[in-house]
Design a protein around this motif. Sequence first.
Motif, PDB file in Angstrom:
ATOM      1  N   ALA A 122      -3.687 -10.227   9.202  1.00  0.00           N
ATOM      2  CA  ALA A 122      -2.387  -9.564   9.374  1.00  0.00           C
ATOM      3  C   ALA A 122      -2.150  -8.539   8.265  1.00  0.00           C
ATOM      4  O   ALA A 122      -1.713  -7.415   8.526  1.00  0.00           O
ATOM      5  N   ALA A 123      -2.458  -8.924   7.031  1.00  0.00           N
ATOM      6  CA  ALA A 123      -2.235  -8.000   5.907  1.00  0.00           C
ATOM      7  C   ALA A 123      -3.174  -6.801   6.004  1.00  0.00           C
ATOM      8  O   ALA A 123      -2.784  -5.661   5.700  1.00  0.00           O
ATOM      9  N   THR A 124      -4.389  -7.043   6.455  1.00  0.00           N
ATOM     10  CA  THR A 124      -5.359  -5.950   6.600  1.00  0.00           C
ATOM     11  C   THR A 124      -4.874  -4.948   7.648  1.00  0.00           C
ATOM     12  O   THR A 124      -5.018  -3.732   7.492  1.00  0.00           O
ATOM     13  N   GLU A 125      -4.280  -5.494   8.711  1.00  0.00           N
ATOM     14  CA  GLU A 125      -3.733  -4.630   9.754  1.00  0.00           C
ATOM     15  C   GLU A 125      -2.560  -3.801   9.200  1.00  0.00           C
ATOM     16  O   GLU A 125      -2.480  -2.591   9.423  1.00  0.00           O
ATOM     17  N   GLY A 126      -1.671  -4.459   8.478  1.00  0.00           N
ATOM     18  CA  GLY A 126      -0.538  -3.741   7.884  1.00  0.00           C
ATOM     19  C   GLY A 126      -1.015  -2.644   6.949  1.00  0.00           C
ATOM     20  O   GLY A 126      -0.494  -1.529   6.941  1.00  0.00           O
ATOM     21  N   ARG A 127      -2.039  -2.967   6.205  1.00  0.00           N
ATOM     22  CA  ARG A 127      -2.603  -1.991   5.262  1.00  0.00           C
ATOM     23  C   ARG A 127      -3.204  -0.788   5.993  1.00  0.00           C
ATOM     24  O   ARG A 127      -3.135   0.341   5.514  1.00  0.00           O
ATOM     25  N   ALA A 128      -3.779  -1.045   7.173  1.00  0.00           N
ATOM     26  CA  ALA A 128      -4.375   0.060   7.949  1.00  0.00           C
ATOM     27  C   ALA A 128      -3.303   1.085   8.335  1.00  0.00           C
ATOM     28  O   ALA A 128      -3.544   2.286   8.318  1.00  0.00           O
ATOM     29  N   TYR A 129      -2.121   0.593   8.682  1.00  0.00           N
ATOM     30  CA  TYR A 129      -1.012   1.517   8.989  1.00  0.00           C
ATOM     31  C   TYR A 129      -0.672   2.352   7.750  1.00  0.00           C
ATOM     32  O   TYR A 129      -0.453   3.558   7.820  1.00  0.00           O
ATOM     33  N   ALA A 130      -0.604   1.661   6.604  1.00  0.00           N
ATOM     34  CA  ALA A 130      -0.172   2.350   5.377  1.00  0.00           C
ATOM     35  C   ALA A 130      -1.218   3.328   4.864  1.00  0.00           C
ATOM     36  O   ALA A 130      -0.871   4.410   4.389  1.00  0.00           O
ATOM     37  N   THR A 131      -2.486   2.984   4.971  1.00  0.00           N
ATOM     38  CA  THR A 131      -3.497   3.903   4.430  1.00  0.00           C
ATOM     39  C   THR A 131      -3.527   5.193   5.256  1.00  0.00           C
ATOM     40  O   THR A 131      -3.779   6.277   4.719  1.00  0.00           O
ATOM     41  N   GLY A 132      -3.234   5.081   6.555  1.00  0.00           N
ATOM     42  CA  GLY A 132      -3.114   6.286   7.381  1.00  0.00           C
ATOM     43  C   GLY A 132      -1.964   7.151   6.903  1.00  0.00           C
ATOM     44  O   GLY A 132      -2.107   8.366   6.720  1.00  0.00           O
ATOM     45  N   ALA A 133      -0.810   6.524   6.687  1.00  0.00           N
ATOM     46  CA  ALA A 133       0.373   7.277   6.233  1.00  0.00           C
ATOM     47  C   ALA A 133       0.129   7.863   4.832  1.00  0.00           C
ATOM     48  O   ALA A 133       0.576   8.976   4.531  1.00  0.00           O
ATOM     49  N   ASN A 134      -0.573   7.122   3.999  1.00  0.00           N
ATOM     50  CA  ASN A 134      -0.872   7.644   2.655  1.00  0.00           C
ATOM     51  C   ASN A 134      -1.817   8.842   2.721  1.00  0.00           C
ATOM     52  O   ASN A 134      -1.712   9.774   1.918  1.00  0.00           O
ATOM     53  N   TYR A 135      -2.723   8.803   3.678  1.00  0.00           N
ATOM     54  CA  TYR A 135      -3.625   9.944   3.878  1.00  0.00           C
ATOM     55  C   TYR A 135      -2.801  11.164   4.310  1.00  0.00           C
ATOM     56  O   TYR A 135      -2.993  12.276   3.808  1.00  0.00           O
ATOM     57  N   THR A 136      -1.845  10.939   5.216  1.00  0.00           N
ATOM     58  CA  THR A 136      -0.932  12.014   5.615  1.00  0.00           C
ATOM     59  C   THR A 136      -0.247  12.588   4.385  1.00  0.00           C
ATOM     60  O   THR A 136      -0.169  13.810   4.193  1.00  0.00           O
TER      61      THR A 136
ATOM     62  N   PRO B 161       6.750   7.667  -3.522  1.00  0.00           N
ATOM     63  CA  PRO B 161       7.256   8.611  -4.512  1.00  0.00           C
ATOM     64  C   PRO B 161       7.864   9.854  -3.870  1.00  0.00           C
ATOM     65  O   PRO B 161       7.753  10.047  -2.651  1.00  0.00           O
ATOM     66  N   ALA B 162       8.497  10.693  -4.686  1.00  0.00           N
ATOM     67  CA  ALA B 162       9.000  11.981  -4.201  1.00  0.00           C
ATOM     68  C   ALA B 162       7.819  12.800  -3.698  1.00  0.00           C
ATOM     69  O   ALA B 162       6.708  12.687  -4.203  1.00  0.00           O
ATOM     70  N   GLY B 163       8.087  13.618  -2.680  1.00  0.00           N
ATOM     71  CA  GLY B 163       7.024  14.422  -2.076  1.00  0.00           C
ATOM     72  C   GLY B 163       6.853  14.032  -0.623  1.00  0.00           C
ATOM     73  O   GLY B 163       7.806  13.575   0.027  1.00  0.00           O
TER      74      GLY B 163
ATOM     75  N   ALA C 132       0.832  -1.216   0.000  1.00  0.00           N
ATOM     76  CA  ALA C 132       0.000   0.000   0.000  1.00  0.00           C
ATOM     77  C   ALA C 132       0.864   1.262   0.000  1.00  0.00           C
ATOM     78  O   ALA C 132       0.546   2.244  -0.676  1.00  0.00           O
ATOM     79  N   LEU C 133       1.971   1.244   0.754  1.00  0.00           N
ATOM     80  CA  LEU C 133       2.843   2.430   0.783  1.00  0.00           C
ATOM     81  C   LEU C 133       3.481   2.677  -0.579  1.00  0.00           C
ATOM     82  O   LEU C 133       3.556   3.803  -1.056  1.00  0.00           O
ATOM     83  N   SER C 134       3.952   1.600  -1.200  1.00  0.00           N
ATOM     84  CA  SER C 134       4.744   1.762  -2.421  1.00  0.00           C
ATOM     85  C   SER C 134       3.898   2.106  -3.635  1.00  0.00           C
ATOM     86  O   SER C 134       4.411   2.662  -4.606  1.00  0.00           O
ATOM     87  N   THR C 135       2.622   1.785  -3.602  1.00  0.00           N
ATOM     88  CA  THR C 135       1.784   2.058  -4.771  1.00  0.00           C
ATOM     89  C   THR C 135       1.069   3.409  -4.657  1.00  0.00           C
ATOM     90  O   THR C 135       0.274   3.774  -5.520  1.00  0.00           O
ATOM     91  N   TYR C 136       1.396   4.157  -3.602  1.00  0.00           N
ATOM     92  CA  TYR C 136       0.803   5.494  -3.436  1.00  0.00           C
ATOM     93  C   TYR C 136       1.215   6.404  -4.588  1.00  0.00           C
ATOM     94  O   TYR C 136       2.359   6.381  -5.029  1.00  0.00           O
TER      95      TYR C 136
END
Length: 495
Positions: A169-183, A476-478, A133-137
């Motif tokens: 487990a993957a859903t939990e990991g994704r929850a962390y990433a979707t928060g960071a992606n929202y940031t 990505p950059a940013g 989820a983080l890398s495909t942002y």
Amino acid sequence: MYTQAGQFSKETTHDVLVVGLSKNGHLDSGAATVNTLINGQLDELKKQGLLSTDKGELRSFFTFGQANTPTILTLGLGSKDELTTEDIRELAGKIGKKAKADRVTNLAISLDAFTNDSLSSQEIAFLFGEGLALSTYEVVDYKEKSNKPDKQLESITFYSESADQLVEAATEGRAYATGANYTRTLVNTPANLLTPTDLAGEAEKLADKYGFKLEVLEEEDMKRLGMGALLAVTAGSDQPAKLIVLTYQGTDKWENAIGLVGKGITFDAGGISLKPAAGMHEMKMDMGGAGAVLGAMESIGQLKPDVNVVAVIPSAENMINGSALKPGDVVRAMTGKTIEIRNTDAEGRLILADAVAYARQLGVDYLVDVATLTGAVVVALGDYTTGAITNNDAWMKKVTEASEVVGEWIWQLPSHKPYKKMLATSNVADLNNAPGRAGGSITAGLFIGEFVEDTPWVHLDIAGTAWQDKATANGPAGATGAMARTLTRLVVSHT
Ligand code: BES
Ligand code: ZN
Ligand code: ZN
């Protein structure tokens, strides 16, 4: 999104199956199945050195009808026994980026190749949920022909012989990433499209989505409460300031609450102590702390831990109009302390002074503030490590541990007495908001510390870490989304 399955077979249909290849190990059962389906060619290609086992190396080849899944993507693992959580997150990022580039929607991963003595299949699944989820942002642009992706990962299947709960487990990991992606999205948004009012609107969306309690203080409320420091900063802007408070109650009794406070300067021109023109456009990122806090609240809304959290976000623009704050002005913060403004560009500590005081008034037992606070922290630690100041070593340790679990780096800065004395160098007020260049990140943090009294507190300066000029495996950059996942982990582990 996620599915767990035992065996890959000729009939199973995905766009791509990922197979990990260790330097020294055997093929895992998923890879062995593939190998059999294609008449031992996987082994053969490996032997010929056509499929690299070097860590992070990707090769893809076609199955030409021998399996319904048309493409096999091999990923070199190096020596798999040495793989760490950090490695897996990065490898997941590589796969995510490749899948995105190839416009893959249905991905399968043969998971057991990634496990070793210190990493269970469940942990691997968590890290894949997070890393993919983080890398495909994507930083969505505003061009006439927008880059908004027309295809994205929709389905991910984990093949594993383990009985672990991989989907959870993957859903939990994704929850962390979707928060960071929202940031990331909040921080990437231009300042004309994300004013303090817009930021309050974002908090309202979160409140509606997850049932958080929302309170937004207006400037009249701030006046009534005596928040002279926050009001001083917003004086030069035509946009009204907001003090945003989101509350998540995770236990029946309100106790042991964590206050997360984030600097929400939606644009920092510097005020009368104007910033140079070059690079000023980057100051749309000056709400990175607020972004991290809202990102963590997004994750908390999904994960629903048994913990009580109050998010407090002081939000304003630091601009110049006829009413703007001037160097030499003296203002009174909510706690009664007075501040001489030596530099209007040191505005973050001013809004945070009133925000941490307000958080304390709301009844929090622990505090963390996150802020793009000083250029000096970039000089001290560069772009990869967040600087920290604390008044409580045990709480600092908790924050550092949380950051290590999610693979973010924090470094504590010293806060001995002479640094504190540097703050008391105004002849006319209790505090000087800009005591000079020396130890700039330390004095900035300690300034906020003057308003937290004895509440265990950690200050995180993300001026270097909130933004990256180049893409990495996980984004990505940013905007990076720095500290959103650390805050989430801190809250989840706070029991
Ligand atoms: N928002 C800036 C800090 C910053 C710098 C954030 C670089 C992101 C990247 C902050 O408000 C600021 O201007 N700080 C001054 C403080 C000084 C005037 C005491 C600084 O660091 O120069
Ligand atoms: Zn500033
Ligand atoms: Zn600032």
